[in-house]
Design a protein around this motif. Structure first.
Motif, short mmCIF file in Angstrom:
data_model
loop_
_atom_site.label_atom_id
_atom_site.label_comp_id
_atom_site.label_asym_id
_atom_site.label_seq_id
_atom_site.Cartn_x
_atom_site.Cartn_y
_atom_site.Cartn_z
N ARG A 74 5.70 3.66 14.10
CA ARG A 74 5.60 4.75 13.05
C ARG A 74 6.77 4.74 12.03
O ARG A 74 6.58 5.01 11.13
CB ARG A 74 5.73 6.11 14.09
N ALA A 75 7.64 4.09 12.60
CA ALA A 75 9.09 4.00 11.69
C ALA A 75 8.46 2.96 10.61
O ALA A 75 8.91 3.13 9.52
CB ALA A 75 9.95 3.32 12.45
N GLU A 76 7.87 2.09 11.01
CA GLU A 76 7.64 0.81 9.86
C GLU A 76 6.59 1.57 9.12
O GLU A 76 6.64 1.30 7.82
CB GLU A 76 6.85 -0.41 10.65
N PHE A 77 5.56 2.38 9.53
CA PHE A 77 4.61 3.01 8.63
C PHE A 77 5.09 3.95 7.49
O PHE A 77 4.93 3.88 6.46
CB PHE A 77 3.68 3.79 9.35
N VAL A 78 6.18 4.65 7.99
CA VAL A 78 6.81 5.71 6.90
C VAL A 78 7.64 4.71 6.01
O VAL A 78 7.73 4.97 4.86
CB VAL A 78 7.77 6.71 7.59
N SER A 79 8.04 3.82 6.49
CA SER A 79 8.75 2.87 5.49
C SER A 79 8.20 2.28 4.36
O SER A 79 8.60 2.22 3.43
CB SER A 79 9.62 1.62 6.49
N MET A 80 6.85 1.89 4.84
CA MET A 80 5.87 1.27 3.83
C MET A 80 5.67 2.26 3.09
O MET A 80 5.46 2.00 1.48
CB MET A 80 4.56 0.70 4.51
#
Length: 269
Positions: A74-80
């Motif tokens: 989830r953190a990687e996704f919002v970062s992208m």
């Protein structure tokens, strides 16, 4: 007209808005030219991975691999998402999420996503940043980033449409209608499956290709201005120079803040 700051969830002027909406993965520690990834040649998403890399949306791992089929957190996704949209908010919510603390690599990305309105926490006051994000969870976030689809998709043509959670059905229909998220080769949506790095790269590239995204603040100061089906990453200001003139905002997403400083009492719609 006195300055009015219109918050993300206030439709005080009958605005036809979706007030909602990605830095590269923080986990990979080194970057490699996309052509040098040892595990993307011949992959179905090779061209999307290459483009996402060139746009600084994703990066490779120190091993020289991209790991296209690895699940995304989830953190990687919002970062992208933040990186794809150049979402660099100057103000952030002071999040009180128990698992998102200042100093953690994802703190600014998560708080920026929450400030923009496209992501939120769970009822237990957590964000669960290291949990893998499912396809339907990703659809909900992305559906808040793009304008409404006039026509609406249908999920009933997919074999597993009944497995889509009720809270995600509208978002999945929207993402499918916009042709950003479809079925696997087996004709199923697999809504609960984790989203992969390759799938994320493709979806974000498709959004950048097909949506009208304005990454700078928008000043509205001319009479009869109409903003239609756009994503505004920054603020939108109905400027005092508009006077008593007209302005229309139709089916737009404002990730920043809408300021109403001008226009008549009934001239901003």
């Amino acid at each position: 007209m006195n300055l009015k700051k219109v918050g993300h969830r206030i439709l005080a002027l009958s605005l036809s808005l979706a007030l909602a909406l990605s830095s590269a993965f923080a986990m990979p520690e080194a970057s490699y030219a996309a052509g040098r990834f040892s595990d993307t040649a011949g992959h179905w998403a090779e061209q999307f991975i290459s483009r996402a890399y060139n746009l600084n949306i994703v990066s490779g791992y120190p091993t020289g691999k991209f790991m296209p089929d690895k699940a995304v957190t989830r953190a990687e996704f919002v970062s992208m998402i933040n990186s794809a949209l150049d979402l660099n908010s100057s103000s952030y919510f002071n999040t009180d999420l128990k698992d998102v603390l200042a100093g953690q690599w994802y703190y600014r990305d998560v708080t920026a996503a929450m400030t923009a309105g496209y992501a939120g926490g769970y009822s237990d006051n957590t964000f669960r940043p290291n949990n893998y994000i499912s396809r339907q969870e990703a659809a909900v976030m992305l559906a808040r980033v793009i304008p409404d689809f006039k026509g609406k998709g249908s999920l009933k043509s997919f074999k597993d449409y009944r497995q889509v959670a009720q809270w995600a059905a509208a978002a999945m229909e929207k993402m499918n209608g916009r042709q950003y998220m479809g079925a696997y080769s087996d004709g199923r949506l697999h809504p609960a499956d984790p989203l992969t790095r390759a799938q994320t790269a493709k979806i974000l590239c498709d959004i950048l290709d097909n949506e009208t995204i304005e990454k700078t603040d928008k000043i509205v100061d001319e009479n009869n201005t109409k903003l239609t089906e756009r994503v505004y990453v920054g603020d939108v200001v109905i400027d005092e120079d508009l006077g008593e003139g007209n302005a229309t905002i139709d089916n737009c997403v404002i990730l920043g803040t809408l300021y109403v400083e001008g226009g008549g009492s009934k001239s901003v719609t």
